[in-house]
Design a protein around this motif. Structure first.
Motif, short mmCIF file in Angstrom:
data_model
loop_
_atom_site.label_atom_id
_atom_site.label_comp_id
_atom_site.label_asym_id
_atom_site.label_seq_id
_atom_site.Cartn_x
_atom_site.Cartn_y
_atom_site.Cartn_z
N VAL A 111 5.00 -10.67 1.69
CA VAL A 111 5.47 -10.25 0.37
C VAL A 111 5.82 -8.78 0.46
O VAL A 111 4.99 -7.95 0.85
CB VAL A 111 4.40 -10.49 -0.72
N GLN A 113 7.05 -5.38 -1.49
CA GLN A 113 7.09 -4.75 -2.80
C GLN A 113 7.26 -3.23 -2.66
O GLN A 113 7.04 -2.68 -1.58
CB GLN A 113 5.79 -5.04 -3.57
N ALA A 193 -0.04 -10.09 -5.25
CA ALA A 193 -0.97 -9.31 -4.42
C ALA A 193 -1.76 -10.18 -3.47
O ALA A 193 -2.24 -9.70 -2.44
CB ALA A 193 -1.92 -8.51 -5.30
N ASN A 198 0.96 -8.32 2.60
CA ASN A 198 1.81 -7.47 1.76
C ASN A 198 2.31 -6.25 2.52
O ASN A 198 1.60 -5.68 3.35
CB ASN A 198 1.04 -6.99 0.53
N TYR A 200 4.24 -2.59 1.48
CA TYR A 200 4.68 -1.73 0.39
C TYR A 200 5.66 -0.70 0.96
O TYR A 200 5.28 0.14 1.78
CB TYR A 200 3.46 -1.06 -0.26
#
Length: 252
Positions: A111, A113, A193, A198, A200
């Motif tokens: 993911v 983000q 989340a 994840n 970033y």
């Protein structure tokens, strides 16, 4: 995480699907490889249903099921560009019945983000604390940051104080921005989340997608960190395409 096999050639084709989520964004990029396709979902959210006959709680799960079919029930990655409802509300779980539960079941490997979503970052952070992290134990920190968005409710209430037909367009714009930033569905944030590894990202950083998509190069164009440009700390007084140009009229 399913790693890309060494020696796999680049994709032979790319299919881009855009889903009618109403007022929002949702795209599925399907890269066709000789061994298997790889699917990247970019945003999934809505604040306005596409048709008055479609109840908002029901059509998003329908779209999520279509995404599952289109990606053969396996996502390579999810990219959530930012946390506005028209970009992430489709990730809300509602227990195990919401559209976000359907997307999480597709088990994305990654993911991606913005760095501002890093739950370890302090509220006055000027850079990401890390690029990769397991955040399941820190979800509460991310949800708590939603409480800092109280200005959204003020914007929404301010829109109701405007009178006169000549201010109708301003009223509608303020109402949308208030709803869009209020984010009444923190389960979407928690779901993003916790559904995968994840990353970033910020301007110029590695996206993490290159390793999952052999032969595909990606560039992260934003958001910048405060260290890269301090201008992101100050809103523009006028912008022909943004609500902030109207702030003095709205608060008057």
């Amino acid at each position: 995480m399913a790693k890309a096999r060494k020696g796999v050639a680049g994709p032979t084709a790319l299919i881009i699907r855009s889903y009618n989520v109403g007022f929002g964004d949702c795209f599925l990029l399907s890269f066709q490889y000789t061994d298997r396709p790889r699917h990247v979902l970019i945003d999934f959210g809505s604040t306005r249903k596409p048709n008055v006959s479609d109840p908002l709680p029901n059509f998003l799960p329908t779209i999520a099921k279509q995404i599952a079919t289109d990606c053969d029930h396996k996502l390579t990655a999810v990219v959530a560009t930012h946390r506005h409802k028209d970009h992430i509300s489709g990730f809300e779980r509602n227990g195990e019945t919401g559209p976000g539960a359907i997307i999480a079941a597709l088990k994305p490997d990654l993911v991606v983000q913005p760095w501002t979503e890093d739950p370890k970052a302090a509220r006055d952070a000027i850079r990401p604390t890390q690029n990769l992290t397991a955040v399941r134990s820190r979800r509460a920190m991310q949800v708590a940051s939603l409480r800092d968005m109280r200005y959204a409710e003020y914007v929404r209430l301010a829109s109701r104080r405007l009178r006169g037909g000549h201010l109708q367009a301003v009223r509608e714009q303020l109402e949308f921005l208030g709803e869009d930033n209020q984010l009444a569905n923190p389960t979407a944030v928690r779901n993003l989340a916790g559904m995968a590894r994840n990353r970033y990202v910020y301007f110029g950083s590695a996206s993490g997608l290159d390793a999952l998509l052999p032969g595909v190069k990606t560039r992260v164009l934003g958001p910048p960190t405060v260290e890269q440009t301090g201008t992101i700390l100050k809103e523009r007084s006028r912008d022909a395409n943004e609500f902030w140009q109207l702030r003095h009229q709205a608060w008057a």
